[in-house]
Design a protein around this motif. Structure first.
Motif, short mmCIF file in Angstrom:
data_model
loop_
_atom_site.label_atom_id
_atom_site.label_comp_id
_atom_site.label_asym_id
_atom_site.label_seq_id
_atom_site.Cartn_x
_atom_site.Cartn_y
_atom_site.Cartn_z
N GLY A 139 0.77 -1.23 0.00
CA GLY A 139 0.00 0.00 0.00
C GLY A 139 0.81 1.28 0.00
N ALA A 140 2.14 1.20 0.01
CA ALA A 140 2.96 2.41 0.14
C ALA A 140 2.78 3.37 -1.03
CB ALA A 140 4.43 2.06 0.30
N LEU A 141 2.50 2.84 -2.22
CA LEU A 141 2.38 3.68 -3.41
C LEU A 141 0.93 4.04 -3.74
CD1 LEU A 141 5.11 1.95 -5.60
CD2 LEU A 141 5.28 4.14 -4.42
N THR A 142 0.00 3.58 -2.93
CA THR A 142 -1.40 3.91 -3.15
C THR A 142 -1.60 5.43 -3.04
OG1 THR A 142 -2.11 1.79 -2.24
CG2 THR A 142 -3.75 3.54 -2.33
N GLY A 143 -2.30 6.00 -4.00
CA GLY A 143 -2.55 7.43 -4.00
C GLY A 143 -1.56 8.23 -4.81
N TYR A 144 -0.45 7.60 -5.25
CA TYR A 144 0.51 8.25 -6.13
C TYR A 144 0.24 7.81 -7.58
CZ TYR A 144 3.28 9.39 -1.98
OH TYR A 144 3.70 9.87 -0.76
N SER A 145 0.67 8.62 -8.53
CA SER A 145 0.61 8.24 -9.93
C SER A 145 1.88 8.71 -10.61
CB SER A 145 -0.62 8.84 -10.62
OG SER A 145 -0.55 10.26 -10.61
N ALA A 146 2.19 8.11 -11.76
CA ALA A 146 3.41 8.48 -12.49
C ALA A 146 3.23 8.17 -13.96
CB ALA A 146 4.62 7.74 -11.93
N ASN A 147 3.85 8.98 -14.81
CA ASN A 147 3.86 8.70 -16.24
C ASN A 147 4.85 7.59 -16.57
OD1 ASN A 147 3.73 12.08 -16.08
ND2 ASN A 147 2.09 11.05 -17.17
N VAL A 148 5.98 7.60 -15.86
CA VAL A 148 7.07 6.66 -16.12
C VAL A 148 7.52 6.08 -14.79
CG1 VAL A 148 9.41 6.39 -17.03
CG2 VAL A 148 7.82 7.99 -18.13
N VAL A 149 7.76 4.77 -14.77
CA VAL A 149 8.29 4.10 -13.58
C VAL A 149 9.56 3.36 -13.94
CG1 VAL A 149 7.90 2.34 -11.82
CG2 VAL A 149 6.03 3.85 -12.50
N GLY A 192 -0.08 3.35 -12.22
CA GLY A 192 -0.74 3.58 -13.49
C GLY A 192 0.11 4.26 -14.55
N PRO A 193 1.37 3.87 -14.74
CA PRO A 193 2.22 4.54 -15.72
C PRO A 193 1.90 4.12 -17.16
CG PRO A 193 3.39 2.68 -14.80
CD PRO A 193 2.07 2.77 -14.06
N ARG A 194 2.36 4.93 -18.10
CA ARG A 194 2.33 4.55 -19.51
C ARG A 194 3.57 3.73 -19.87
NH1 ARG A 194 1.31 10.18 -20.06
NH2 ARG A 194 3.41 10.41 -20.93
N VAL A 195 4.66 3.98 -19.13
CA VAL A 195 5.97 3.40 -19.45
C VAL A 195 6.58 2.81 -18.18
CG1 VAL A 195 8.32 3.92 -20.21
CG2 VAL A 195 6.37 5.03 -21.34
N VAL A 196 7.11 1.58 -18.29
CA VAL A 196 7.89 0.97 -17.21
C VAL A 196 9.23 0.53 -17.77
CG1 VAL A 196 8.08 -0.98 -15.61
CG2 VAL A 196 5.91 0.23 -15.84
N ARG A 197 10.30 0.94 -17.10
CA ARG A 197 11.66 0.55 -17.48
C ARG A 197 12.32 -0.18 -16.31
NH1 ARG A 197 9.83 1.06 -21.74
NH2 ARG A 197 10.19 2.73 -23.27
N PRO A 198 12.54 -1.49 -16.44
CA PRO A 198 13.20 -2.24 -15.37
C PRO A 198 14.66 -1.80 -15.18
CG PRO A 198 11.97 -3.71 -16.82
CD PRO A 198 12.04 -2.39 -17.50
#
Length: 275
Positions: free
Chosen positions: A181-191, A218-224
């Motif tokens: 739950g730590a990231l609940t409430g945050y959003s990002a375009n890129v992770v 909810g990002p559009r882009v994820v880069r490991p």
């Protein structure tokens, strides 16, 4: 409005810039050999300066340290000094800076959930958990003198970074683990999502990890990130962590399936390349 750009430089080094303001996560460029990691280590200024040149960095607003292990914190105080940046991290990271004789340099102690302004960016540190198998847990309580043993670089507090800008937002989540739950409430375009050792976990665990990170943001882009053998110099092509430590294929198979379902652009980032 200025364009937001990011670049990957191995391990969990991520530059976020709008061409004027810039923040860098970790800045671990020395990448000492396995022999040195088994004996004593120190920052390599030549390698640091070359990496900064490759990234086009002359000045930074902040160097953000995800935790204080050697592959995150070794070079950070030197990078901050060279670029006029504020070093930002935990009290353990401050002990590294003090031990290098750089205590006069600016330092920001990061508190989870408390936003900090760095240039045009608002950085919110978020509580994080180191990946399974932390070999040097605990806090650094004495200044780290160089050359130092790798085990002197204890974990300290772990953070993820929510980096917000008028042009968009980026999250850098360095360690392959999660606080529910730590990231609940945050959003990002890129992770930028740490995956080191995730391949040794179960499929069920990897699915949960994705839901708690990319799924929550909810990002559009994820880069490991944090999938490369961090003891090889950046002058050589990146190589995967060896199989005793990780299984990138297993992680990517899980994540590719989940990314397709979520409509996310998933791919390993290219070294030095701006996005």
């Amino acid at each position: 409005m200025p364009e937001l750009r990011t670049a990957f430089a191995g391990v969990s080094n991520v530059l976020v810039t709008d061409g004027s303001s810039a923040v860098l996560v970790d800045g671990f460029f020395s990448r000492p050999s396995l022999l040195k990691l088994a004996t004593r280590v120190a920052p390599d200024r030549g390698r640091i300066e070359e990496a900064l040149r490759r990234l086009g960095i002359t000045e930074l607003d902040a160097v953000l340290v995800a935790h204080s292990h050697v592959d995150h914190a070794l070079d950070a105080p030197v990078v901050a000094e060279l670029t006029g940046a504020t070093l930002a991290g935990s009290p353990s990271t401050r002990k590294v800076q003090e031990g290098y004789g750089l205590a006069a340099g600016p330092f920001e102690e990061l508190v989870p959930g408390r936003p900090v302004e760095f240039g045009a960016f608002t950085v919110t540190p978020i509580e994080a958990e180191h990946s399974a198998g932390d070999r040097v847990p605990g806090e650094i309580t004495e200044p780290v003198r160089l050359p130092a043993r790798a085990k002197a670089f204890k974990t300290g507090r772990c953070y993820s970074f929510h980096i917000a800008h008028a042009a968009g937002s980026v999250v850098v989540h360095a360690s392959a683990n999660f606080v529910p739950g730590a990231l609940t409430g945050y959003s990002a375009n890129v992770v930028y999502l740490g995956i080191g050792a995730a391949g040794k976990q179960t499929e069920e665990w990897r699915e949960r990890y994705w839901r708690e990170t990319a799924g929550a943001l909810g990002p559009r882009v994820v880069r490991p990130i944090h999938w490369d053998a961090f003891w090889r110099p950046l002058s050589k092509p990146l190589k995967l962590l060896p199989k005793p430590f990780d299984d990138l294929g297993a992680t990517m198979a899980t994540f590719e399936r989940l990314a397709r379902a979520d409509g996310v652009d998933l791919a390993l980032p290219a070294l030095w390349q701006a996005e």
